[in-house]
Write an enzyme that holds these catalytic residues in place. Structure first.
Site, PDB file in Angstrom:
ATOM      1  N   VAL A   1       0.876  -0.982   0.909  1.00  0.00           N
ATOM      2  CA  VAL A   1      -0.307   0.533  -0.411  1.00  0.00           C
ATOM      3  C   VAL A   1       0.533   1.166   0.532  1.00  0.00           C
ATOM      4  O   VAL A   1       1.010   2.000  -0.963  1.00  0.00           O
ATOM      5  CB  VAL A   1      -0.510  -0.321   0.793  1.00  0.00           C
ATOM      6  CG1 VAL A   1      -2.027   1.182   2.210  1.00  0.00           C
ATOM      7  CG2 VAL A   1      -2.232  -1.058   0.974  1.00  0.00           C
TER       8      VAL A   1
ATOM      9  N   LYS B   1      15.009  -2.898   2.211  1.00  0.00           N
ATOM     10  CA  LYS B   1      14.399  -2.168   1.516  1.00  0.00           C
ATOM     11  C   LYS B   1      13.688  -1.019   1.328  1.00  0.00           C
ATOM     12  O   LYS B   1      14.703  -0.753  -0.059  1.00  0.00           O
ATOM     13  CB  LYS B   1      12.835  -2.262   2.187  1.00  0.00           C
ATOM     14  CG  LYS B   1      11.297  -3.001   2.268  1.00  0.00           C
ATOM     15  CD  LYS B   1      10.101  -2.965   2.661  1.00  0.00           C
ATOM     16  CE  LYS B   1       9.374  -4.666   2.807  1.00  0.00           C
ATOM     17  NZ  LYS B   1       8.606  -4.343   3.588  1.00  0.00           N
TER      18      LYS B   1
ATOM     19  N   THR C   1      -5.480  -0.486   7.241  1.00  0.00           N
ATOM     20  CA  THR C   1      -7.009  -0.892   7.937  1.00  0.00           C
ATOM     21  C   THR C   1      -6.919  -0.800   9.214  1.00  0.00           C
ATOM     22  O   THR C   1      -6.109  -1.790   9.745  1.00  0.00           O
ATOM     23  CB  THR C   1      -6.682  -2.247   7.722  1.00  0.00           C
ATOM     24  OG1 THR C   1      -7.296  -1.694   5.944  1.00  0.00           O
ATOM     25  CG2 THR C   1      -8.433  -2.005   7.630  1.00  0.00           C
TER      26      THR C   1
ATOM     27  N   GLU D   1      -7.783   2.468   2.139  1.00  0.00           N
ATOM     28  CA  GLU D   1      -7.101   2.075   1.064  1.00  0.00           C
ATOM     29  C   GLU D   1      -8.057   0.759   0.446  1.00  0.00           C
ATOM     30  O   GLU D   1      -8.465   0.280   0.964  1.00  0.00           O
ATOM     31  CB  GLU D   1      -5.876   1.970   0.472  1.00  0.00           C
ATOM     32  CG  GLU D   1      -5.254   1.353  -0.256  1.00  0.00           C
ATOM     33  CD  GLU D   1      -5.579   2.348  -1.308  1.00  0.00           C
ATOM     34  OE1 GLU D   1      -4.880   3.466  -1.561  1.00  0.00           O
ATOM     35  OE2 GLU D   1      -6.453   2.165  -2.346  1.00  0.00           O
TER      36      GLU D   1
ATOM     37  N   GLU E   1      -4.910  -6.170  -3.926  1.00  0.00           N
ATOM     38  CA  GLU E   1      -3.466  -6.237  -5.693  1.00  0.00           C
ATOM     39  C   GLU E   1      -3.279  -6.659  -6.129  1.00  0.00           C
ATOM     40  O   GLU E   1      -4.199  -7.477  -6.990  1.00  0.00           O
ATOM     41  CB  GLU E   1      -2.422  -7.621  -4.216  1.00  0.00           C
ATOM     42  CG  GLU E   1      -1.995  -7.015  -2.636  1.00  0.00           C
ATOM     43  CD  GLU E   1      -1.232  -7.523  -1.603  1.00  0.00           C
ATOM     44  OE1 GLU E   1      -1.041  -8.512  -2.113  1.00  0.00           O
ATOM     45  OE2 GLU E   1      -1.916  -7.327  -0.852  1.00  0.00           O
TER      46      GLU E   1
ATOM     47  N   ALA F   1     -16.794 -19.159  -7.894  1.00  0.00           N
ATOM     48  CA  ALA F   1     -16.835 -20.152  -7.309  1.00  0.00           C
ATOM     49  C   ALA F   1     -15.053 -20.969  -6.785  1.00  0.00           C
ATOM     50  O   ALA F   1     -15.172 -20.642  -7.942  1.00  0.00           O
ATOM     51  CB  ALA F   1     -17.292 -21.575  -7.085  1.00  0.00           C
TER      52      ALA F   1
ATOM     53  N   GLY G   1      -8.496 -15.503   0.747  1.00  0.00           N
ATOM     54  CA  GLY G   1      -7.465 -15.386   1.666  1.00  0.00           C
ATOM     55  C   GLY G   1      -6.130 -14.395   1.229  1.00  0.00           C
ATOM     56  O   GLY G   1      -7.641 -13.377   1.175  1.00  0.00           O
TER      57      GLY G   1
ATOM     58  N   CYS H   1      -5.391  -9.155   3.653  1.00  0.00           N
ATOM     59  CA  CYS H   1      -6.404  -8.668   4.416  1.00  0.00           C
ATOM     60  C   CYS H   1      -7.730  -9.020   4.022  1.00  0.00           C
ATOM     61  O   CYS H   1      -7.933  -8.230   5.517  1.00  0.00           O
ATOM     62  CB  CYS H   1      -7.049  -7.381   2.523  1.00  0.00           C
ATOM     63  SG  CYS H   1      -5.878  -5.652   2.297  1.00  0.00           S
TER      64      CYS H   1
HETATM   65  N1  LIG Z   1      -2.131  -5.546   0.351  1.00  0.00           N
HETATM   66  C1  LIG Z   1      -3.448  -4.799   0.631  1.00  0.00           C
HETATM   67  O1  LIG Z   1      -3.270  -4.790  -1.142  1.00  0.00           O
HETATM   68  C2  LIG Z   1      -4.056  -3.382   1.058  1.00  0.00           C
HETATM   69  C3  LIG Z   1      -5.259  -3.274   0.700  1.00  0.00           C
HETATM   70  C4  LIG Z   1      -5.977  -2.238   1.415  1.00  0.00           C
HETATM   71  C5  LIG Z   1      -5.436  -2.138   2.806  1.00  0.00           C
HETATM   72  N2  LIG Z   1      -3.823  -2.707   2.925  1.00  0.00           N
HETATM   73  C6  LIG Z   1      -3.957  -2.541   4.139  1.00  0.00           C
HETATM   74  O2  LIG Z   1      -3.036  -1.618   3.994  1.00  0.00           O
HETATM   75  C7  LIG Z   1      -1.960  -1.760   5.173  1.00  0.00           C
HETATM   76  C8  LIG Z   1      -0.755  -1.790   4.789  1.00  0.00           C
HETATM   77  O3  LIG Z   1      -0.365  -2.820   4.057  1.00  0.00           O
HETATM   78  P1  LIG Z   1       0.352  -3.607   3.076  1.00  0.00           P
HETATM   79  O4  LIG Z   1      -0.134  -4.946   2.782  1.00  0.00           O
HETATM   80  O5  LIG Z   1       1.439  -2.579   2.617  1.00  0.00           O
HETATM   81  O6  LIG Z   1       1.746  -3.934   3.861  1.00  0.00           O
HETATM   82  P2  LIG Z   1       3.450  -4.397   4.025  1.00  0.00           P
HETATM   83  O7  LIG Z   1       3.551  -5.289   4.952  1.00  0.00           O
HETATM   84  O8  LIG Z   1       3.382  -4.987   2.983  1.00  0.00           O
HETATM   85  O9  LIG Z   1       3.630  -3.473   4.282  1.00  0.00           O
HETATM   86  C9  LIG Z   1       3.973  -2.532   5.815  1.00  0.00           C
HETATM   87  C10 LIG Z   1       5.456  -2.098   5.590  1.00  0.00           C
HETATM   88  O10 LIG Z   1       5.386  -1.075   6.820  1.00  0.00           O
HETATM   89  C11 LIG Z   1       6.729  -1.513   7.608  1.00  0.00           C
HETATM   90  N3  LIG Z   1       6.788  -0.702   8.908  1.00  0.00           N
HETATM   91  C12 LIG Z   1       6.337  -0.962  10.144  1.00  0.00           C
HETATM   92  N4  LIG Z   1       6.729  -0.346  10.744  1.00  0.00           N
HETATM   93  C13 LIG Z   1       6.795   1.040  10.839  1.00  0.00           C
HETATM   94  C14 LIG Z   1       7.567   2.338  10.902  1.00  0.00           C
HETATM   95  N5  LIG Z   1       7.901   2.268  12.457  1.00  0.00           N
HETATM   96  N6  LIG Z   1       7.323   3.376  10.191  1.00  0.00           N
HETATM   97  C15 LIG Z   1       7.961   3.740   8.417  1.00  0.00           C
HETATM   98  N7  LIG Z   1       7.367   1.588   7.707  1.00  0.00           N
HETATM   99  C16 LIG Z   1       6.778   0.448   9.093  1.00  0.00           C
HETATM  100  C17 LIG Z   1       7.615  -2.729   6.781  1.00  0.00           C
HETATM  101  O11 LIG Z   1       8.866  -2.588   7.360  1.00  0.00           O
HETATM  102  C18 LIG Z   1       6.684  -2.625   5.754  1.00  0.00           C
HETATM  103  O12 LIG Z   1       7.670  -2.158   4.927  1.00  0.00           O
HETATM  104  C19 LIG Z   1      -2.222  -2.627   6.363  1.00  0.00           C
HETATM  105  O13 LIG Z   1      -2.939  -2.158   7.119  1.00  0.00           O
HETATM  106  C20 LIG Z   1      -3.442  -3.168   5.484  1.00  0.00           C
HETATM  107  O14 LIG Z   1      -4.583  -4.269   5.507  1.00  0.00           O
HETATM  108  C21 LIG Z   1      -3.472  -3.927   2.397  1.00  0.00           C
END
Ligand SMILES: NC(=O)c1ccc[n+]([C@@H]2O[C@H](COP(=O)([O-])OP(=O)(O)OC[C@H]3O[C@@H](n4cnc5c(N)ncnc54)[C@H](O)[C@@H]3O)[C@@H](O)[C@H]2O)c1
Length: 429
Positions: free
Chosen positions: A16, A40, A123, A151, A155, A252, A257, A260
């Site tokens: 995200v 990263k 989220t 958001e 993905e 179906a 999985g 999210c």
């Molecule tokens: N992946 C999706 O498709 C999606 C869609 C909508 C919402 N979300 C929500 O968005 C959020 C992020 O999801 P994601 O899939 O990108 O997660 P992710 O695990 O891919 O990325 C999270 C990142 O945050 C970093 N992080 C942790 N602590 C930190 C800090 N203090 N400062 C800066 N960076 C830090 C981690 O190292 C990691 O790189 C979640 O709450 C998820 O539920 C995800």
């Protein structure tokens, strides 16, 4: 492109955060993405992308001069007008969302004396914004604004979803902050839903729950189709034309999985329970999904007898096509169940890896995965699987058995190719 670029800090360089940062840069803003994982940030500074997300590499490359990457909080916040929080919110053992990374970001915010707006992309449970507000106020940061901007990207299509969203949701305590964040999205043509903070938080959780409910609903219809001789693909087509229902999320399969849906459904269930409400529909949605993943085992046993010593190939490890994300992937659940049954498990995926799946051998190609296999399970609907020469693969297998967990292939063609073919809810075919 926006005429007056703003300065945006994005905390979290995951799926995200990176998409958010790259897309805001594309809109003309200057963005600094901060993550706590130095590797990263190094990768991103070199111009590489640590995740697989279609279109993201090009977007990052195209906007390089407007994008910075750092591990340093102060460097990220320096001059920023908006601070996006896009850190992970994984489930705790209880199923509640783990907000520790969110709190770290809030607590690490330097005591700026100018007005900045913290925007929540992660989220989070309903009520989080209120708690953040109190925490900021307690630190003497009452002048720091807060907007919930959940958001909805998926993905695999995240860049397109961000740039062409169905809607943008903004929940603000102060109208001016909502206005400012709406302006930040200038260049994106989408309805903007303005609300209070709690409602914006709930919109995200409810949207996910609605999508999951559709999946579990059609999966249960599929199971009844199997028992009664109907074909769920036809049924979904027939009901999907109904404008009151629509076609999406009616495929179906072996269940959802991903990073999210599973965690967000649990978090909403726990949120409801902690508020004194038993969310019956959501409980059923979760349970149906768990059982759905396991139905494949029953199908394999029906086709092969005991699975002990049988060589089973899993086609797909990612939780869905066009991503390398394997978090909560049905493939991992299946692999675990198959190993417990004493089967030998091989897996193929064009981008995802079987890291952490002890006992599973990763094959480089579909051919390698299926050679001498007793059965294959199509787990992820990778488009590559449509172009495979199934007849020659059937000839290479010990027994040509295929369970199509995504109803992706044509049953007649697969049987003509020599397979004993089963799918989900397709008794009529
Ligand atoms: N992946 C999706 O498709 C999606 C869609 C909508 C919402 N979300 C929500 O968005 C959020 C992020 O999801 P994601 O899939 O990108 O997660 P992710 O695990 O891919 O990325 C999270 C990142 O945050 C970093 N992080 C942790 N602590 C930190 C800090 N203090 N400062 C800066 N960076 C830090 C981690 O190292 C990691 O790189 C979640 O709450 C998820 O539920 C995800």
């Amino acid at each position: 492109m926006s005429e007056s670029g703003k300065r945006v800090a994005v905390f979290g360089a995951g799926y995200v955060g990176l998409v958010t940062g790259a897309c805001f840069a594309e809109l003309g803003h200057r963005v600094v993405v901060r993550d706590v994982v130095p590797e990263k940030i190094e990768t991103l500074r070199r111009g590489d992308v640590p995740i697989f997300e279609p279109g993201l590499d090009e977007l990052l490359a195209r906007n390089r001069e407007r994008l910075g990457f750092t591990t340093d909080v102060n460097e990220a916040i320096d001059g920023a007008e908006f601070v996006y929080v896009a850190v992970g919110t994984p489930p705790t053992y209880s199923g509640d969302a783990d907000l520790s990374a969110v709190w770290t970001v809030i607590d690490e915010l330097p005591a700026v004396d100018r007005r900045i707006v913290v925007c929540m992309k992660s989220t989070v449970p309903v009520g989080t914004g209120e708690k953040v507000r109190h925490r900021l106020d307690a630190r003497g940061l009452a002048h720091v604004g807060y907007v919930s901007n959940p958001e909805f990207t998926a993905e695999g299509t995240a860049v397109r979803d961000f740039m062409e969203p169905d809607r943008i949701v903004l929940g603000a305590f102060e109208e001016a902050d909502g206005d400012a964040v709406a302006k930040l999205h200038e260049g994106i043509d989408a309805p903007v839903v303005r609300s209070d903070v709690a409602s914006a938080e709930m919109i995200k959780l409810a949207a996910n729950a609605a999508l999951m409910a559709r999946i579990s609903f059609i999966n249960e219809i599929a199971n009844v189709c199997e028992a009664t001789g109907a074909d769920v693909v036809k049924v979904a087509e027939g009901i999907g034309w109904d404008r009151r229902i629509g076609k999406s999320f009616l495929q179906a399969g072996i269940g959802f999985g991903g990073s999210c849906f599973p965690k967000d459904s649990l978090a909403l269930k726990q949120l409801a329970a902690s508020s004194g409400y038993h969310f019956q529909v959501l409980n059923a949605v979760i349970e149906v999904n768990e059982l759905q993943k396991r139905r494949v085992i029953g199908k394999l046993k029906h086709l092969l007898g005991s699975l002990r010593g049988k060589r089973i190939a899993l086609l797909g490890l990612a939780f869905k096509p066009n991503t390398d994300d394997t978090r909560e992937s049905p493939a991992f659940v299946l692999a675990g169940r198959l190993l417990a049954e004493g089967a030998d498990v091989l897996a193929w995926d064009p981008v995802a890896h079987a890291d952490g799946l002890h006992g599973v051998v990763q094959a480089e190609t579909v051919e390698e995965a299926l050679a001498d296999a007793d059965a294959a399970v199509l787990v992820t609907a990778w488009p590559e699987l449509l172009d495979v020469d199934w007849a020659s693969l059937a000839a290479r297998m010990r027994s040509a058995v295929l369970v199509d967990g995504r109803n992706m292939l044509d049953p007649e063609a697969m049987r003509a190719a020599g397979f004993r073919y089963d799918a989900i809810g397709r008794a009529a075919t």
